[in-house]
Motif scaffolding. Structure first.
Motif, PDB file in Angstrom:
ATOM      1  N   LEU A   1       1.017  -1.213   0.043  1.00  0.00           N
ATOM      2  CA  LEU A   1      -0.004  -0.044  -0.197  1.00  0.00           C
ATOM      3  C   LEU A   1       0.936   1.233  -0.075  1.00  0.00           C
ATOM      4  O   LEU A   1       0.331   2.416  -0.170  1.00  0.00           O
ATOM      5  CB  LEU A   1      -1.187   0.021   1.188  1.00  0.00           C
ATOM      6  CG  LEU A   1      -1.852  -1.150   1.447  1.00  0.00           C
ATOM      7  CD1 LEU A   1      -2.674  -1.291   2.600  1.00  0.00           C
ATOM      8  CD2 LEU A   1      -2.771  -0.977   0.252  1.00  0.00           C
ATOM      9  N   ARG A   2       2.202   1.130   0.193  1.00  0.00           N
ATOM     10  CA  ARG A   2       2.851   2.418   0.311  1.00  0.00           C
ATOM     11  C   ARG A   2       2.876   3.223  -0.777  1.00  0.00           C
ATOM     12  O   ARG A   2       2.886   4.278  -0.723  1.00  0.00           O
ATOM     13  CB  ARG A   2       4.393   1.861   0.742  1.00  0.00           C
ATOM     14  CG  ARG A   2       4.468   1.236   1.999  1.00  0.00           C
ATOM     15  CD  ARG A   2       5.730   1.004   2.570  1.00  0.00           C
ATOM     16  NE  ARG A   2       5.726   0.267   3.871  1.00  0.00           N
ATOM     17  CZ  ARG A   2       6.480  -0.610   4.472  1.00  0.00           C
ATOM     18  NH1 ARG A   2       7.556  -0.976   3.706  1.00  0.00           N
ATOM     19  NH2 ARG A   2       6.409  -1.201   5.520  1.00  0.00           N
ATOM     20  N   GLY A   3       2.757   2.658  -2.088  1.00  0.00           N
ATOM     21  CA  GLY A   3       2.810   3.367  -3.261  1.00  0.00           C
ATOM     22  C   GLY A   3       1.802   4.416  -3.259  1.00  0.00           C
ATOM     23  O   GLY A   3       1.860   5.480  -4.102  1.00  0.00           O
ATOM     24  N   TYR A   4       0.661   4.241  -2.601  1.00  0.00           N
ATOM     25  CA  TYR A   4      -0.601   4.976  -2.811  1.00  0.00           C
ATOM     26  C   TYR A   4      -0.248   6.259  -1.834  1.00  0.00           C
ATOM     27  O   TYR A   4      -1.034   7.136  -1.941  1.00  0.00           O
ATOM     28  CB  TYR A   4      -2.015   4.254  -2.243  1.00  0.00           C
ATOM     29  CG  TYR A   4      -2.302   3.104  -3.111  1.00  0.00           C
ATOM     30  CD1 TYR A   4      -2.176   3.323  -4.714  1.00  0.00           C
ATOM     31  CD2 TYR A   4      -2.057   1.946  -2.835  1.00  0.00           C
ATOM     32  CE1 TYR A   4      -2.598   2.089  -5.424  1.00  0.00           C
ATOM     33  CE2 TYR A   4      -2.533   0.562  -3.463  1.00  0.00           C
ATOM     34  CZ  TYR A   4      -2.610   1.086  -4.815  1.00  0.00           C
ATOM     35  OH  TYR A   4      -3.003  -0.185  -5.587  1.00  0.00           O
ATOM     36  N   LEU A   5       0.795   6.210  -0.971  1.00  0.00           N
ATOM     37  CA  LEU A   5       0.974   7.380  -0.136  1.00  0.00           C
ATOM     38  C   LEU A   5       2.302   7.959  -0.535  1.00  0.00           C
ATOM     39  O   LEU A   5       2.830   9.034  -0.056  1.00  0.00           O
ATOM     40  CB  LEU A   5       1.128   6.838   1.137  1.00  0.00           C
ATOM     41  CG  LEU A   5       0.024   6.382   2.061  1.00  0.00           C
ATOM     42  CD1 LEU A   5       0.234   5.658   3.224  1.00  0.00           C
ATOM     43  CD2 LEU A   5      -1.058   7.675   2.243  1.00  0.00           C
ATOM     44  N   TYR A   6       2.774   7.555  -1.690  1.00  0.00           N
ATOM     45  CA  TYR A   6       3.944   8.167  -2.273  1.00  0.00           C
ATOM     46  C   TYR A   6       3.976   9.502  -2.801  1.00  0.00           C
ATOM     47  O   TYR A   6       2.715   9.615  -3.455  1.00  0.00           O
ATOM     48  CB  TYR A   6       4.717   7.322  -3.209  1.00  0.00           C
ATOM     49  CG  TYR A   6       5.872   7.917  -3.959  1.00  0.00           C
ATOM     50  CD1 TYR A   6       7.164   7.943  -3.304  1.00  0.00           C
ATOM     51  CD2 TYR A   6       5.821   8.712  -5.141  1.00  0.00           C
ATOM     52  CE1 TYR A   6       8.192   8.614  -3.827  1.00  0.00           C
ATOM     53  CE2 TYR A   6       6.831   9.341  -5.668  1.00  0.00           C
ATOM     54  CZ  TYR A   6       8.109   9.248  -4.919  1.00  0.00           C
ATOM     55  OH  TYR A   6       9.304   9.885  -5.607  1.00  0.00           O
TER      56      TYR A   6
END
Length: 130
Positions: A52-57
């Motif tokens: 899910l980290r890419g959605y907060l990038y």
């Protein structure tokens, strides 16, 4: 909490199937990242499963000011959900996210968002897991 557990928690809280929960998670985190600073988005990314980290990038520090109504509208458009499902889903995502954060992290996140977001981040009269 791993990716499958995160999605299961959101799906259970929002009473929606896994595919829809995944869409709501993606839409909520993406929209949330636009309304907070790049530093806060990167910090928040360390609190979610790797998938899910890419959605907060966010490679800029600029935060777009967005109120709760605009936030929910954008999440709904991105997730393809109606207003009621969007609100339930976003609340489920933020509740699940809140469980992965310290009180200090939550306070810092809240400080970057308009006050009306409290209704999603700290819903009144809801037990944990509700």
């Amino acid at each position: 909490m791993n990716y499958a557990e995160f999605l299961a928690a959101v799906g259970e809280r929002a009473r929606m199937p896994a595919v829809q929960a995944e869409n709501v998670v993606r839409a909520t985190l993406t929209t949330l990242s636009e309304g907070i600073s790049g530093g806060e988005a990167r910090h928040l990314a360390t609190r979610v499963p790797e998938e899910l980290r890419g959605y907060l990038y966010k490679d800029v520090d600029f935060a777009e000011r967005i109120d709760l109504v605009e936030f929910l509208n954008e999440v709904g458009v991105r997730a393809g959900t109606d207003d009621e499902r969007t609100a339930e889903g976003a609340r489920a995502v933020l509740t699940t996210l809140r469980e992965a954060m310290s009180a200090e992290d939550l306070d810092k996140l809240e400080s970057e968002l308009p006050k009306d977001f409290r209704r999603l981040l700290r819903p009144a009269d809801r037990s944990v897991g509700a």
